[in-house]
Design a protein around this motif. Sequence first.
Motif, PDB file in Angstrom:
ATOM      1  N   UNK A 119       0.853  -1.180   0.000  1.00  0.00           N
ATOM      2  CA  UNK A 119       0.000   0.000   0.000  1.00  0.00           C
ATOM      3  C   UNK A 119       0.893   1.236   0.000  1.00  0.00           C
ATOM      4  N   UNK A 120       0.731   2.064  -1.012  1.00  0.00           N
ATOM      5  CA  UNK A 120       1.556   3.263  -1.151  1.00  0.00           C
ATOM      6  C   UNK A 120       0.682   4.507  -0.999  1.00  0.00           C
ATOM      7  N   UNK A 121       1.178   5.543  -0.309  1.00  0.00           N
ATOM      8  CA  UNK A 121       0.403   6.778  -0.189  1.00  0.00           C
ATOM      9  C   UNK A 121       0.505   7.621  -1.446  1.00  0.00           C
ATOM     10  N   UNK A 122      -0.356   8.617  -1.556  1.00  0.00           N
ATOM     11  CA  UNK A 122      -0.268   9.569  -2.650  1.00  0.00           C
ATOM     12  C   UNK A 122       0.993  10.430  -2.495  1.00  0.00           C
ATOM     13  N   UNK A 123       1.619  10.790  -3.616  1.00  0.00           N
ATOM     14  CA  UNK A 123       2.842  11.593  -3.501  1.00  0.00           C
ATOM     15  C   UNK A 123       2.622  12.925  -2.797  1.00  0.00           C
TER      16      UNK A 123
END
Length: 212
Positions: A119-123
Motif C-alpha cells: 500500500x503506497x500513499x499519494x505523492x
Amino acid sequence: MKKLLPLLFVFSFFLSKQSHAQFETVKDSVVQLYGIVMTADSLVGIPAVSVSIKGTTRGTVTNNQGVFSIVALKGDVVEFTHVSYKPKSITVPRNIPGNQYNIVQLMVEDTFYLPATIIKPRPSPEQFARDFANTKVPDDDIEIARQNNDAAKRRILLQSTPSDGGGATAMQFRNIANRAVYQGQIPPMNIFNPAAWSEFIKAWKRGDFKSK
C-alpha cells in the motif's frame, strides 16, 4: 394338503428365526456416537463443526461448546470439517462392546497465506485532491431513473424503442378506423393543418430530425 401343513409351519418358523437374527445383527451394529471437538493447541470447544457420515446424507453440527451426537454404524467413517480448521476423519471400530461410543476429536487450525500487498500513499495532497475530483462515480439507480424520466431522453427512447404487441395492435386498429372513416373520399392532408405545422416546427427546433 394335511401333509403340507407341517412343512409350511417349519418353513415359516425358519424364516422368522432368520429375520430375527438379521434384526439382531443390524441392531447390534448401530452406535450412538457422542463426542466433543476441540482445538489441538488450547483444548477449547469448536462450535459449528460439520460432522457427517461418509457416503451418506446423515450429519450434524457441534453446539457452542463443541459437543455433538450422531447415530452411526460400526465401521462407518465420520468426517469433521470446518472452514478454519483442517479436516479430520475417524473410523468407528467394529468391535465396540455395546451401542455407545465416545470420542474427543482435536482439530488443527488451517492457515492460508495470501500474496503480499504493498500500500503506497499519494505523492502529495495536491495530487490526491486532483485524482479525487477527477474520479468518475457511477450513477446509482435513482440517478439512472431520473435521467430516463427526462423529457429529451423520453423522446429518444420513444423513437428508438419498438412498440410492444399492445401498441402495434392499437396502431393497426387506428389505421383501419381511419380508412373506414374516409372510405370513398380523399383523406385530409396535414400539410394544410396549422397544428401539424406547429408540431413540425417544434420538432425541428428540438433537433428531432438530426441524424444520430
